[in-house]
Scaffold this motif. Structure first.
Motif, PDB file in Angstrom:
ATOM      1  N   GLU A 147      -5.464 -13.064   0.228  1.00 39.04           N
ATOM      2  CA  GLU A 147      -6.095 -12.158  -0.714  1.00 39.04           C
ATOM      3  C   GLU A 147      -6.324 -11.047   0.161  1.00 39.04           C
ATOM      4  N   LEU A 148      -6.786 -11.177   1.308  1.00 36.79           N
ATOM      5  CA  LEU A 148      -7.101 -10.129   2.375  1.00 36.79           C
ATOM      6  C   LEU A 148      -5.836  -9.295   2.578  1.00 36.79           C
ATOM      7  N   ASP A 149      -4.978 -10.446   3.105  1.00 31.82           N
ATOM      8  CA  ASP A 149      -3.500  -9.493   3.682  1.00 31.82           C
ATOM      9  C   ASP A 149      -3.060  -8.825   2.315  1.00 31.82           C
ATOM     10  N   ARG A 150      -3.174  -9.255   1.113  1.00 27.16           N
ATOM     11  CA  ARG A 150      -2.404  -8.422  -0.023  1.00 27.16           C
ATOM     12  C   ARG A 150      -3.371  -7.073  -0.025  1.00 27.16           C
ATOM     13  N   LEU A 151      -4.551  -7.050   0.175  1.00 24.23           N
ATOM     14  CA  LEU A 151      -5.235  -5.918   0.029  1.00 24.23           C
ATOM     15  C   LEU A 151      -4.678  -4.785   1.154  1.00 24.23           C
ATOM     16  N   ARG A 152      -4.709  -5.341   2.215  1.00 26.12           N
ATOM     17  CA  ARG A 152      -4.418  -4.662   3.348  1.00 26.12           C
ATOM     18  C   ARG A 152      -3.101  -3.885   3.055  1.00 26.12           C
ATOM     19  N   LYS A 153      -2.156  -4.626   2.483  1.00 25.14           N
ATOM     20  CA  LYS A 153      -0.699  -4.211   2.350  1.00 25.14           C
ATOM     21  C   LYS A 153      -0.757  -2.859   1.339  1.00 25.14           C
ATOM     22  N   GLU A 154      -1.633  -3.341   0.295  1.00 25.94           N
ATOM     23  CA  GLU A 154      -1.843  -2.227  -0.845  1.00 25.94           C
ATOM     24  C   GLU A 154      -2.495  -1.077  -0.170  1.00 25.94           C
TER      25      GLU A 154
ATOM     26  N   GLU B  82      -2.294  -0.092   2.673  1.00 24.64           N
ATOM     27  CA  GLU B  82      -1.301   0.756   3.698  1.00 24.64           C
ATOM     28  C   GLU B  82      -0.435   1.768   2.681  1.00 24.64           C
ATOM     29  N   GLU B  83      -0.045   1.172   1.468  1.00 24.45           N
ATOM     30  CA  GLU B  83       1.021   1.743   0.737  1.00 24.45           C
ATOM     31  C   GLU B  83      -0.135   3.054   0.106  1.00 24.45           C
ATOM     32  N   ILE B  84      -0.939   2.894  -0.128  1.00 25.21           N
ATOM     33  CA  ILE B  84      -1.783   3.986  -0.743  1.00 25.21           C
ATOM     34  C   ILE B  84      -2.014   4.985   0.457  1.00 25.21           C
ATOM     35  N   LEU B  85      -2.189   4.726   1.691  1.00 24.59           N
ATOM     36  CA  LEU B  85      -2.512   5.821   2.631  1.00 24.59           C
ATOM     37  C   LEU B  85      -1.362   6.372   2.904  1.00 24.59           C
ATOM     38  N   GLN B  86       0.090   5.665   2.720  1.00 23.57           N
ATOM     39  CA  GLN B  86       1.376   6.204   3.043  1.00 23.57           C
ATOM     40  C   GLN B  86       1.541   7.512   2.187  1.00 23.57           C
ATOM     41  N   GLU B  87       1.144   7.325   0.862  1.00 23.95           N
ATOM     42  CA  GLU B  87       1.427   8.363  -0.256  1.00 23.95           C
ATOM     43  C   GLU B  87       0.520   9.342   0.077  1.00 23.95           C
ATOM     44  N   ILE B  88      -0.737   9.097   0.493  1.00 21.31           N
ATOM     45  CA  ILE B  88      -1.672  10.206   0.888  1.00 21.31           C
ATOM     46  C   ILE B  88      -1.133  11.114   1.833  1.00 21.31           C
ATOM     47  N   ASN B  89      -0.702  10.383   3.016  1.00 16.75           N
ATOM     48  CA  ASN B  89      -0.093  11.372   4.298  1.00 16.75           C
ATOM     49  C   ASN B  89       1.235  12.155   3.766  1.00 16.75           C
ATOM     50  N   LYS B  90       2.087  11.499   2.867  1.00 15.10           N
ATOM     51  CA  LYS B  90       3.005  12.371   2.255  1.00 15.10           C
ATOM     52  C   LYS B  90       2.596  13.588   1.469  1.00 15.10           C
ATOM     53  N   LEU B  91       1.636  13.598   0.746  1.00 10.51           N
ATOM     54  CA  LEU B  91       1.173  14.546   0.172  1.00 10.51           C
ATOM     55  C   LEU B  91       0.358  15.413   0.965  1.00 10.51           C
ATOM     56  N   HIS B  92      -0.238  14.968   2.021  1.00 15.06           N
ATOM     57  CA  HIS B  92      -0.953  15.985   3.124  1.00 15.06           C
ATOM     58  C   HIS B  92       0.208  16.913   3.855  1.00 15.06           C
TER      59      HIS B  92
ATOM     60  N   GLN C 172      -8.420   5.306  -5.177  1.00 10.75           N
ATOM     61  CA  GLN C 172      -7.685   4.113  -5.265  1.00 10.75           C
ATOM     62  C   GLN C 172      -7.954   3.532  -4.009  1.00 10.75           C
ATOM     63  N   ALA C 173      -7.897   4.363  -2.753  1.00 13.70           N
ATOM     64  CA  ALA C 173      -7.970   3.826  -1.497  1.00 13.70           C
ATOM     65  C   ALA C 173      -9.550   3.438  -1.313  1.00 13.70           C
ATOM     66  N   LYS C 174     -10.360   3.826  -1.720  1.00 15.46           N
ATOM     67  CA  LYS C 174     -11.684   3.628  -1.746  1.00 15.46           C
ATOM     68  C   LYS C 174     -12.039   2.412  -2.242  1.00 15.46           C
ATOM     69  N   GLU C 175     -11.538   1.899  -3.683  1.00 13.42           N
ATOM     70  CA  GLU C 175     -11.671   0.594  -4.366  1.00 13.42           C
ATOM     71  C   GLU C 175     -10.853  -0.316  -3.578  1.00 13.42           C
ATOM     72  N   VAL C 176      -9.773  -0.089  -3.122  1.00 21.60           N
ATOM     73  CA  VAL C 176      -9.106  -1.174  -2.209  1.00 21.60           C
ATOM     74  C   VAL C 176      -9.758  -1.694  -0.829  1.00 21.60           C
TER      75      VAL C 176
END
Length: 324
Positions: free
Chosen positions: A15-22, A24-34, A61-65
């Protein structure tokens, strides 16, 4: 470690691994928008552009994850702590060190206290050297109505317990079993006798002094009082009357001294008073034996206390608080 415990830890780890991957995906989206906004900041002015709204949603979403990842991480730590000994905190470690140091100091202090003084060590050496010797022993307990003292033989001395093991070689007829009996007694219940062959150890108990002495013909010790005749007399001057105290004295002496009786029967002897409390019996062979004339308590005969002859090495000082 049981199988259910391992399964729970593995599931929490997944479960911890799944949350970390999720995350990472959100952070990648945030970086693209930046990058988009940095390269073309004017796009946000277009009515149809939703970049800022999308960016705001991604941050939520990043905060919740992230919060979920913290909760799962704490849960995993709790599972591991339940199976493994926890490492001490710095404060706990310090207290443990302090307690160890205090324990060492306490052990050292206890060792110093338990280390006997020179005088005590000397007493222990003397006690250990008494093995095989006859001594006076109080065989009754401290709370007994009266004190009973017997002549016993030292078998062993325990330095650690400071305790004598002694043997009553000639128990009385009223003793259970009638055989030899062993006792374990503290040092305070033992009094060594003067050395029989060392006349320098003859105790000086003056006339009228109360002592503890072996009653003639027994191995029991009783309280007695030192008494001496007023003048010295030779054996051939002794009154031949059957009631003569001197005759009683010499007869008791001969009965007590089996090894000297043969000599005394053949040789003239002189009993003379000294400046000390004891008497000296001299033979023609110039042999000397030190004796005491004693009156034992509760030894009344015909309305008076007879004088008993007791050799010096069977007389000791009366213990303080003696009960008889």
């Amino acid at each position: 470690m049981s199988s259910p415990d391992i399964t729970g830890i593995l599931e929490t780890s997944k479960e911890l691994d799944r949350l970390r991957k999720e995350l990472e995906e959100i952070l990648q989206e945030i970086n693209k928008l930046h990058k988009k906004l940095q390269s073309a900041p004017e796009v946000v002015e277009k009515p149809t552009d939703s970049s800022l709204s999308r960016l705001r949603t991604l941050y939520f979403q990043a905060k919740e994850v992230s919060d979920a990842e913290v909760n799962v991480s704490n849960h995993l730590l709790a599972q591991l702590d339940a199976l493994l000994p926890s490492a001490p905190t710095p404060g706990q470690q310090r207290r443990r060190i302090d307690n160890t140091e205090q324990k060492k100091k306490r052990m050292k202090t206890d060792s110093d206290i338990s280390r006997p003084s020179p005088s005590i060590r000397n007493q222990l050496e003397i006690a250990a050297s008494m093995k095989g010797e006859q001594v006076a022993a109080r065989v009754t307990l401290d709370d007994a109505d009266k004190d009973e003292w017997f002549v016993v033989k030292v078998i062993h001395f325990d330095r650690e317990a400071r305790e004598f093991e002694v043997l009553d070689e000639e128990p009385g007829d009223d003793e259970e079993g009638g055989g030899q009996r062993k006792y374990k007694l503290p040092m305070s219940h033992i009094i060594p006798f003067p050395k029989r062959n060392d006349t320098s150890s003859v105790p000086d108990f003056p006339n009228g002094k109360q002592v503890l002495a072996v009653y003639p013909g027994t191995t029991a010790l009783y309280k007695a009082t030192v008494v001496n005749p007023h003048r010295k007399r030779k054996t051939d001057e002794i009154d031949s009357s059957p009631e003569s105290p001197e005759i009683i004295k010499m007869r008791e002496f001969l009965e007590f001294y089996d090894d000297l009786s043969r000599k005394t029967n053949r040789l003239d002897s002189t009993t003379e008073k000294t400046s000390k409390g004891y008497l000296v019996l001299k033979t023609k062979g110039n042999n000397e034996t030190f004796i005491y004339l004693l009156e034992f308590d509760d030894d009344e005969e015909d309305g008076s206390l007879p004088r008993r002859v007791v050799p010096f090495h069977k007389v000791v000082a009366l213990p303080e608080g003696h009960r008889q």
